[in-house]
Design a protein around this motif. Structure first.
Motif, PDB file in Angstrom:
ATOM      1  N   LYS A 257       0.698  -1.214   0.224  1.00 54.26           N
ATOM      2  CA  LYS A 257      -0.011   0.009   0.036  1.00 54.26           C
ATOM      3  C   LYS A 257       0.923   1.157  -0.007  1.00 54.26           C
ATOM      4  O   LYS A 257       0.730   2.215  -0.870  1.00 54.26           O
ATOM      5  N   SER A 258       1.960   1.253   0.813  1.00 55.07           N
ATOM      6  CA  SER A 258       2.755   2.497   1.139  1.00 55.07           C
ATOM      7  C   SER A 258       3.431   2.622  -0.476  1.00 55.07           C
ATOM      8  O   SER A 258       3.468   3.912  -0.933  1.00 55.07           O
ATOM      9  N   LEU A 259       3.963   1.496  -0.924  1.00 53.69           N
ATOM     10  CA  LEU A 259       4.805   1.758  -2.327  1.00 53.69           C
ATOM     11  C   LEU A 259       3.754   2.112  -3.475  1.00 53.69           C
ATOM     12  O   LEU A 259       4.079   3.210  -4.181  1.00 53.69           O
ATOM     13  N   ILE A 288      -2.983  -2.830  -3.080  1.00 52.70           N
ATOM     14  CA  ILE A 288      -2.379  -1.999  -4.258  1.00 52.70           C
ATOM     15  C   ILE A 288      -4.044  -1.378  -4.538  1.00 52.70           C
ATOM     16  O   ILE A 288      -3.968   0.083  -5.209  1.00 52.70           O
ATOM     17  N   ALA A 289      -4.880  -2.102  -4.923  1.00 56.08           N
ATOM     18  CA  ALA A 289      -6.275  -1.727  -5.419  1.00 56.08           C
ATOM     19  C   ALA A 289      -6.811  -0.568  -4.725  1.00 56.08           C
ATOM     20  O   ALA A 289      -7.303   0.516  -5.114  1.00 56.08           O
ATOM     21  N   ASP A 290      -6.682  -0.813  -3.123  1.00 57.61           N
ATOM     22  CA  ASP A 290      -7.372   0.195  -2.404  1.00 57.61           C
ATOM     23  C   ASP A 290      -6.738   1.744  -2.632  1.00 57.61           C
ATOM     24  O   ASP A 290      -7.415   2.688  -2.829  1.00 57.61           O
ATOM     25  N   ALA A 294      -8.589   5.005  -4.425  1.00 56.16           N
ATOM     26  CA  ALA A 294      -8.635   6.177  -3.498  1.00 56.16           C
ATOM     27  C   ALA A 294      -8.046   7.407  -4.315  1.00 56.16           C
ATOM     28  O   ALA A 294      -8.161   8.645  -3.807  1.00 56.16           O
ATOM     29  N   ASP A 295      -7.409   7.301  -5.486  1.00 55.70           N
ATOM     30  CA  ASP A 295      -6.946   8.491  -6.204  1.00 55.70           C
ATOM     31  C   ASP A 295      -7.844   8.829  -7.307  1.00 55.70           C
ATOM     32  O   ASP A 295      -8.164   8.189  -8.219  1.00 55.70           O
ATOM     33  N   LYS A 320     -13.423  -5.094  -7.349  1.00 53.66           N
ATOM     34  CA  LYS A 320     -12.443  -4.046  -6.832  1.00 53.66           C
ATOM     35  C   LYS A 320     -11.146  -4.816  -7.187  1.00 53.66           C
ATOM     36  O   LYS A 320      -9.893  -4.150  -6.915  1.00 53.66           O
ATOM     37  N   GLN A 321     -11.015  -6.044  -7.530  1.00 59.53           N
ATOM     38  CA  GLN A 321      -9.927  -6.510  -8.031  1.00 59.53           C
ATOM     39  C   GLN A 321     -10.295  -7.521  -9.430  1.00 59.53           C
ATOM     40  O   GLN A 321     -11.476  -7.913  -9.439  1.00 59.53           O
TER      41      GLN A 321
END
Ligand code: BGC
Length: 396
Positions: A257-259, A288-290, A294-295, A320-321
């Protein structure tokens, strides 16, 4: 008088005949009893022999972590299969630590197991534990992930990991139209030999379409530098390692998620829009999907996964995936158990190919994988009996 004599003789004859019959029956009954007793003894001996194999040949299983649904599923499937087969077994988790993994192997050696099925936390670090086991006369079956840089691996049970990566990439390719499609690449942990093989499989499908401009890589300068080259997990290990260094998730949801968030922060709005994401497995895919969902500059995304974890199957149903690669753990567990039993009974497991682990070619029988998305989720995962429909909401 003559009549009386004949009658008497007949009576004597009938009585003696029936007596013979009775004796015959009794003899037959006695014989049957003896046969039954012998059979019972033989059966008991057989059971005792089997029990001896079980007792003398118990199996130890070492899995990497309880933090991912994938490995909990393996534990459940092992436990179901080994309990049904009547084998004595123990499953230990390594809590994501190679040191703990070595302790687990040593504990199993001390307990006297004859076969250890191990999914290494770190492919290279596990070599020392495998060597200790080998020195103690224990057979080592490398499970899902290959133990590298040692000759102390007897067998490898796995899925065809090149085809896992290829299936993920092919899904992105099939959904892309036109040119200039933004592509974000993510990989597994550099300590896991599989991460290199998945990447090879995915890269070699994507690379010609990166080279011809269908996709444009947005988050790895090292991958861009190699965009005209096909890669091999063994021969190009260092080159793949350099790319993985930029795009690794460490198989960790938070890292993933951070990456992804960091990548999105530096990307311009033009680098977003309708994006394509090569995510290495389900846990990282959800994370990663989350981040992409969110963008607000991301209009749509197509994202891969693998393992058919329950939360990801729900993500797929919910849109979502995009896909997952089903690696039927029942098959892997059955293959691992068959290999263990082969060793316990003095045989050798079936080999269809080998995987080089840097020192030896390890015998192996890789299993096929299945691409699952919203269109075939019902058929592939519910109708097949892999999961219960009640575990999900929103299935048609
Ligand atoms: C396995 C995957 C798993 C990943 C993270 C890989 O070695 O093959 O199924 O998702 O490790 O645990």
């Amino acid at each position: 008088m003559k009549k009386i004599l004949i009658l008497l003789l007949s009576v004597i004859f009938i009585i003696s005949f029936s007596l013979v019959g009775v004796v015959g029956c009794k003899e037959e009954a006695a014989e049957e009893e003896v046969v039954a007793e012998e059979e019972e003894v033989a059966e008991e001996e057989e059971v005792a022999e089997e029990e001896e194999v079980v007792a003398a040949g118990s199996v130890g299983i070492v899995l990497p972590t309880k933090d991912e649904p994938r490995w909990i599923q393996d534990e459940t499937r092992f436990s179901d299969a080994l309990t049904a087969a009547g084998y004595d077994f123990e499953v230990l988790f390594s809590e994501g630590s190679s040191a703990k993994e070595k302790e687990n192997v040593e504990a199993l050696i001390t307990k006297g197991v004859q076969v250890i099925i191990i999914c290494p936390q770190d492919s290279t670090a596990a070599a020392a534990a495998a060597e200790e086991a080998r020195d103690a006369g224990v057979k080592i079956i490398s499970y899902d992930r290959l133990i590298t840089d040692t000759d102390a691996v007897d067998y490898y049970v796995t899925f065809d990991s090149v085809s896992v990566g290829a299936a993920q990439a092919q899904y992105l390719v099939d959904k892309a139209t036109g040119t200039g499609n933004p592509l974000y690449l993510y990989a597994g942990a550099a300590t896991d030999n599989n991460a290199f093989i998945f990447f090879q499989g995915g890269w070699n499908v994507l690379q010609p379409l990166i080279a011809d401009g269908t996709f444009v890589i947005k988050n790895s300068s090292e991958a861009v530098a190699l965009q005209d080259t096909q890669l091999d997990a063994t021969a190009d290990h260092d080159a793949i390692g350099t790319i993985i260094g930029q795009i690794t998730t460490n198989w960790d949801f938070d890292d993933a998620k951070s990456l992804a968030e960091a990548n999105l922060t530096v990307a311009s709005a033009a680098d977003k829009g309708d994006v394509f994401i090569l995510a290495p497995n389900d846990g990282t895919s959800r994370a990663i999907a989350d981040a992409f969902a969110a963008d607000s500059d991301v209009t749509s995304y197509v994202i891969s996964g693998q393992d058919a974890e329950i939360p990801s199957v729900q993500y797929i149903i919910d849109g979502k995936q995009s896909m997952t690669v089903l690696k039927d753990v029942r098959t892997l567990v059955a293959d691992a158990i068959a290999a263990a039993i082969a060793y316990l009974t003095g045989g050798a497991p079936e080999e269809t190919t080998t995987y080089n682990n840097g020192v030896i070619d390890v015998p192996c029988k890789p299993s096929v994988v299945v691409t699952v998305d919203k269109d075939n989720v019902q058929e592939a995962l519910i109708d097949s009996g892999y999961y219960e429909a009640s575990e999900f909401t929103g299935l048609d």
